[in-house]
Design a protein around this motif. Structure first.
Motif, PDB file in Angstrom:
ATOM      1  N   ALA A 137     -19.479  -8.869  -0.322  1.00 16.71           N
ATOM      2  CA  ALA A 137     -17.584  -8.810  -0.510  1.00 16.71           C
ATOM      3  C   ALA A 137     -17.207  -8.344  -1.286  1.00 16.71           C
ATOM      4  N   ILE A 138     -17.387  -9.095  -3.098  1.00 16.98           N
ATOM      5  CA  ILE A 138     -17.274  -8.862  -4.219  1.00 16.98           C
ATOM      6  C   ILE A 138     -17.339  -7.952  -4.948  1.00 16.98           C
ATOM      7  N   VAL A 139     -18.092  -6.978  -4.067  1.00 15.15           N
ATOM      8  CA  VAL A 139     -17.750  -5.138  -4.243  1.00 15.15           C
ATOM      9  C   VAL A 139     -16.116  -4.918  -3.968  1.00 15.15           C
ATOM     10  N   GLY A 140     -15.397  -5.685  -3.417  1.00 20.17           N
ATOM     11  CA  GLY A 140     -13.994  -5.852  -2.932  1.00 20.17           C
ATOM     12  C   GLY A 140     -12.809  -5.610  -4.050  1.00 20.17           C
ATOM     13  N   PRO A 141     -13.103  -6.401  -5.143  1.00 16.61           N
ATOM     14  CA  PRO A 141     -11.834  -6.210  -6.000  1.00 16.61           C
ATOM     15  C   PRO A 141     -11.893  -5.286  -7.192  1.00 16.61           C
ATOM     16  N   PHE A 142     -14.000  -4.721  -7.015  1.00 19.08           N
ATOM     17  CA  PHE A 142     -13.735  -3.378  -8.244  1.00 19.08           C
ATOM     18  C   PHE A 142     -13.498  -2.580  -7.901  1.00 19.08           C
ATOM     19  N   ALA A 143     -13.432  -2.076  -6.355  1.00 14.81           N
ATOM     20  CA  ALA A 143     -13.065  -1.225  -5.219  1.00 14.81           C
ATOM     21  C   ALA A 143     -11.724  -1.046  -5.821  1.00 14.81           C
ATOM     22  N   GLY A 144     -10.356  -1.912  -5.823  1.00 15.64           N
ATOM     23  CA  GLY A 144      -8.892  -1.973  -5.522  1.00 15.64           C
ATOM     24  C   GLY A 144      -8.842  -2.037  -7.415  1.00 15.64           C
ATOM     25  N   LEU A 145      -9.947  -2.290  -8.048  1.00 17.78           N
ATOM     26  CA  LEU A 145      -9.351  -1.960  -9.808  1.00 17.78           C
ATOM     27  C   LEU A 145      -9.838  -0.134  -9.588  1.00 17.78           C
ATOM     28  N   ALA A 150      -7.484   5.015 -10.220  1.00 21.27           N
ATOM     29  CA  ALA A 150      -7.304   6.912 -10.467  1.00 21.27           C
ATOM     30  C   ALA A 150      -6.153   6.910  -9.605  1.00 21.27           C
ATOM     31  N   ALA A 151      -5.622   6.263  -8.468  1.00 26.90           N
ATOM     32  CA  ALA A 151      -4.708   6.957  -7.725  1.00 26.90           C
ATOM     33  C   ALA A 151      -3.087   6.103  -8.141  1.00 26.90           C
ATOM     34  N   GLY A 152      -3.485   4.963  -8.834  1.00 30.41           N
ATOM     35  CA  GLY A 152      -2.587   4.040  -9.093  1.00 30.41           C
ATOM     36  C   GLY A 152      -1.421   3.439  -8.210  1.00 30.41           C
ATOM     37  N   GLY A 153      -0.399   2.764  -8.040  1.00 26.77           N
ATOM     38  CA  GLY A 153       0.118   2.467  -6.713  1.00 26.77           C
ATOM     39  C   GLY A 153       0.477   0.883  -7.121  1.00 26.77           C
ATOM     40  N   GLY A 154       0.029   0.317  -8.363  1.00 27.31           N
ATOM     41  CA  GLY A 154       0.117  -1.736  -8.385  1.00 27.31           C
ATOM     42  C   GLY A 154      -0.488  -2.392  -7.667  1.00 27.31           C
ATOM     43  N   VAL A 155       0.319  -3.384  -7.063  1.00 21.83           N
ATOM     44  CA  VAL A 155      -0.343  -4.502  -6.711  1.00 21.83           C
ATOM     45  C   VAL A 155      -0.399  -3.846  -5.079  1.00 21.83           C
ATOM     46  N   PRO A 156       0.818  -3.852  -4.590  1.00 23.98           N
ATOM     47  CA  PRO A 156       0.079  -3.656  -3.503  1.00 23.98           C
ATOM     48  C   PRO A 156      -1.351  -2.787  -2.970  1.00 23.98           C
ATOM     49  N   ALA A 157      -1.532  -1.762  -3.261  1.00 27.37           N
ATOM     50  CA  ALA A 157      -2.754  -0.788  -3.361  1.00 27.37           C
ATOM     51  C   ALA A 157      -3.661  -1.479  -4.186  1.00 27.37           C
ATOM     52  N   PHE A 158      -4.137  -2.031  -5.234  1.00 27.44           N
ATOM     53  CA  PHE A 158      -5.096  -3.252  -5.326  1.00 27.44           C
ATOM     54  C   PHE A 158      -5.446  -3.889  -4.196  1.00 27.44           C
ATOM     55  N   VAL A 159      -4.318  -4.642  -3.202  1.00 25.26           N
ATOM     56  CA  VAL A 159      -4.566  -5.652  -2.412  1.00 25.26           C
ATOM     57  C   VAL A 159      -5.286  -5.210  -1.084  1.00 25.26           C
ATOM     58  N   GLY A 160      -4.660  -3.865  -1.254  1.00 25.87           N
ATOM     59  CA  GLY A 160      -5.332  -3.171   0.237  1.00 25.87           C
ATOM     60  C   GLY A 160      -7.071  -2.379  -0.341  1.00 25.87           C
ATOM     61  N   ALA A 161      -6.977  -1.998  -1.286  1.00 28.85           N
ATOM     62  CA  ALA A 161      -8.400  -0.768  -1.705  1.00 28.85           C
ATOM     63  C   ALA A 161      -9.185  -2.127  -1.282  1.00 28.85           C
ATOM     64  N   THR A 162      -8.947  -3.787  -2.431  1.00 32.61           N
ATOM     65  CA  THR A 162      -9.450  -4.728  -2.337  1.00 32.61           C
ATOM     66  C   THR A 162     -10.084  -5.295  -0.707  1.00 32.61           C
ATOM     67  N   VAL A 163      -8.868  -5.005  -0.071  1.00 35.17           N
ATOM     68  CA  VAL A 163      -9.692  -5.362   1.450  1.00 35.17           C
ATOM     69  C   VAL A 163     -10.371  -4.748   1.834  1.00 35.17           C
ATOM     70  N   VAL A 164     -10.007  -2.998   2.080  1.00 37.37           N
ATOM     71  CA  VAL A 164     -10.499  -2.190   2.414  1.00 37.37           C
ATOM     72  C   VAL A 164     -12.241  -2.131   1.812  1.00 37.37           C
ATOM     73  N   GLY A 165     -12.155  -2.262   0.973  1.00 34.07           N
ATOM     74  CA  GLY A 165     -13.541  -2.252  -0.029  1.00 34.07           C
ATOM     75  C   GLY A 165     -14.327  -3.252   0.484  1.00 34.07           C
ATOM     76  N   ALA A 166     -13.790  -4.488   0.553  1.00 32.45           N
ATOM     77  CA  ALA A 166     -14.631  -5.906   0.685  1.00 32.45           C
ATOM     78  C   ALA A 166     -15.235  -5.122   2.451  1.00 32.45           C
ATOM     79  N   ALA A 167     -14.623  -5.315   3.542  1.00 34.76           N
ATOM     80  CA  ALA A 167     -14.676  -4.851   5.189  1.00 34.76           C
ATOM     81  C   ALA A 167     -15.655  -3.857   5.468  1.00 34.76           C
ATOM     82  N   VAL A 168     -15.492  -2.572   4.352  1.00 34.34           N
ATOM     83  CA  VAL A 168     -16.550  -1.978   4.119  1.00 34.34           C
ATOM     84  C   VAL A 168     -18.011  -2.176   3.703  1.00 34.34           C
TER      85      VAL A 168
END
Length: 181
Positions: A137-145, A150-168
């Motif tokens: 799951a360490i890849v989650g924050p990197f996926a969020g960054l 790439a797409a912008g979105g701020g903190v909510p997008a970072f948190v969402g992409a981090t959770v999804v990246g870690a889960a995948v």
């Protein structure tokens, strides 16, 4: 994007489930029920730990990755039963987690003990599996960054992409057949 990722995850999971239930990978003989010489080995390569059955067919060693089953920890026999498309170890079906290999898997291969450890089953619970699979799951924050870059979105997008990246990432490790023993 989340919907597309969900469809990919569900589709691939369904495919792997169907393959594991009804497919004996090429290289192992199917057909009539028979016993085959096998031994269980655990592969440790980087952060990944998997169970393998090392089979001997016509004097040639083949390695079959299998999904973890608690019966593998206490497996002390030298034979497994091949019946149709099923591999049975101590009377319990073991599902293939990939294709048969003709060469030894990379990493450190650890033999199963000759005598069953009475406490071994206590070390194979869901908590241990989550701890071992969760390392990816360490890849989650990197996926969020990457997503925010790439797409912008701020903190909510970072948190969402981090959770999804870690889960995948955890899903991919579990799907390959991790071994918590």
């Amino acid at each position: 994007m989340l919907g597309t990722l969900s469809l990919i995850v569900l589709g691939y999971s369904g495919f792997r489930f169907a393959v594991a239930l009804g497919y004996l990978p090429a290289g192992l003989p199917g057909g009539q029920p028979r016993e085959m010489a096998v031994r269980r080995v655990r592969q440790q390569h980087r952060l990944v730990s998997r169970s393998w059955l090392e089979c001997t067919v016509a004097g040639k060693a083949l390695w079959l990755p299998v999904y973890f089953e608690p019966v593998l920890v206490t497996f002390t026999q030298e034979t497994a039963e091949i019946e149709g498309r099923a591999v049975r170890v101590d009377g319990q079906r073991v599902y293939p987690a990939g294709r048969v290999r003709g060469s030894e898997p990379v990493g450190n291969l650890i033999d199963n003990p000759a005598r069953a450890d009475s406490e071994a089953l206590g070390r194979t619970g869901v908590g241990r599996r989550l701890v071992l699979d969760g390392q990816s799951a360490i890849v989650g924050p990197f996926a969020g960054l990457l997503w925010v870059y790439a797409a912008g979105g701020g903190v909510p997008a970072f948190v969402g992409a981090t959770v999804v990246g870690a889960a995948v990432a955890v899903w991919l490790v579990a799907l390959r057949g991790s071994d918590p023993s």
